[in-house]
Design a protein around this motif. Structure first.
Motif, PDB file in Angstrom:
ATOM      1  N   TRP A  57       0.450   3.524   1.952  1.00  0.00           N
ATOM      2  CA  TRP A  57       0.320   4.098   3.291  1.00  0.00           C
ATOM      3  C   TRP A  57       0.757   3.103   4.357  1.00  0.00           C
ATOM      4  N   GLU A  58       1.242   3.657   5.472  1.00  0.00           N
ATOM      5  CA  GLU A  58       1.602   2.829   6.621  1.00  0.00           C
ATOM      6  C   GLU A  58       1.100   3.503   7.890  1.00  0.00           C
ATOM      7  N   THR A  86       2.104   4.141  11.747  1.00  0.00           N
ATOM      8  CA  THR A  86       3.258   4.082  12.646  1.00  0.00           C
ATOM      9  C   THR A  86       2.870   3.771  14.080  1.00  0.00           C
ATOM     10  N   SER A 135       0.855  -1.177   0.000  1.00  0.00           N
ATOM     11  CA  SER A 135       0.000   0.000   0.000  1.00  0.00           C
ATOM     12  C   SER A 135       0.890   1.225   0.000  1.00  0.00           C
ATOM     13  N   ASN A 152       4.180   5.738   2.409  1.00  0.00           N
ATOM     14  CA  ASN A 152       5.371   4.908   2.247  1.00  0.00           C
ATOM     15  C   ASN A 152       6.374   5.595   1.330  1.00  0.00           C
TER      16      ASN A 152
END
Length: 335
Positions: free
Chosen positions: A239-240, A242, A237, A334
């Motif tokens: 996006w991550e 955290t 993806s 990301n």
């Protein structure tokens, strides 16, 4: 899915009195036993909610409001449930294996959702012991509700990132005669209590048919299997996240279109087995409708919205405000 509001040491002592030592020892050995008994009661509750035939009326307190509802439920493999509002505008909710249908008389709307949102009772996982790291389970004594003897089961969160529960379970059938969703400090956020309850031998089809609706109602279909694109677990993806609360794992990840605009939104669901949060990320520019910015609250449900790198991020769930805020602020693109 519709766009969200664009709409949890004792000090050292050289000598301990014998009575206190005995009390502490008894407590240490009784805790696992009490937790095991609590698991047994909750297992019985889950089975009763799904398998039994019953009907009754209950009051539901949430978000500063008090509502009265009628419920009829048919258990077993062909489980089906009908809820009817007895106060305020006439509303009906029918749940079956296909999803949930909401009928709203004041707006002349029929809304169909295939995602099976939760009903009026908490949905518990089959393996409750996996939750021991994040919740404390215990028995809280006995009480009377509806002139029935009940056993109180207490579920307390071990941190401030999720809510707890109290259940008053009928001794005979283990149905929840009363329940409460509470903060980590024990403050009630939502409460439900039956004012009338009857366990039935069978429930006829006629009792489960909605009374509202008709040719003047407009039907709205929520995202279903044909409009959702499930993302493989191994797929990457852009996006991550955290930060996640301890025990929250990925439960679902998909792409689907918004019901009105058709715009694609990426959707994640994280949960610990009791609590869940949803994360929505979609493209955002000056032509987009205004999205939620900052925190928003509706009873036990909290939401947080922010813009990030030309996208709008919304985190929503039946969890404390700190949980959705930290999760939303921890979203990163990301590299």
């Amino acid at each position: 899915m519709s766009r969200r509001p664009r709409v949890p040491s004792f000090p050292a002592a050289s000598r301990i009195p014998r009575w206190l030592a005995l009390l502490l020892t008894a407590a240490l050995f009784s805790q696992p036993l009490a937790a095991g008994e609590a698991f047994d009661w909750l297992d019985r509750m889950s089975a009763a909610i799904h398998d039994l035939n019953y009907r009754g009326t209950f009051v539901y307190q949430h978000n500063g409001k008090l509502e009265a509802m009628y419920i009829v439920h048919r258990g077993g493999e062909d489980s089906r449930q009908r809820l009817f509002a007895l106060s305020g505008a006439a509303r009906e909710v029918v749940r079956d294996q296909e999803g949930v249908t909401c009928i709203l008389s004041d707006s002349k709307a029929v809304m169909v959702d295939r995602s099976l949102p939760r009903g009026p009772f908490a949905a518990l996982p089959r393996d409750l012991e996996q939750l021991n790291r994040y919740y404390r389970f215990s028995l809280g004594g006995t009480d009377r509700v509806l002139e029935r003897h009940s056993r109180v089961v207490v579920v307390e969160p071990r941190d401030d990132y999720r809510y707890g529960y109290r259940f008053w379970l009928d001794r005979e059938h283990a149905l929840p005669l009363r329940s409460a969703l509470v903060t980590a400090a024990g403050r009630p956020l939502e409460q439900m209590m039956f004012t009338q309850l009857e366990v039935l031998e069978q429930v006829d089809d006629a009792a489960l048919r909605p009374e509202l609706g008709g040719e003047h109602f407009t039907r709205f279909e929520g995202p279903g299997p044909d409009t959702e694109e499930e993302v493989p677990a191994a797929a990457g993806s852009d996006w991550e996240f955290t930060w996640l609360p301890a025990g929250f794992e990925l439960r679902g990840h998909n792409w689907h279109g918004m019901p009105v605009s058709g715009q694609r939104v990426e959707h994640w669901v994280y949960g610990d087995g009791l609590a869940t949060v949803s994360v929505y990320i979609e493209t955002y520019d000056e032509t987009s409708p205004p999205g939620l910015q900052g925190l928003s609250n509706m009873g036990a449900v909290n939401a947080m919205g922010r813009t990030l790198d030309g996208h709008h991020v919304t985190v929503v769930g039946e969890v404390p405000a700190e949980t959705v805020e930290r999760l939303a602020m921890g979203v990163r693109r990301n590299d």
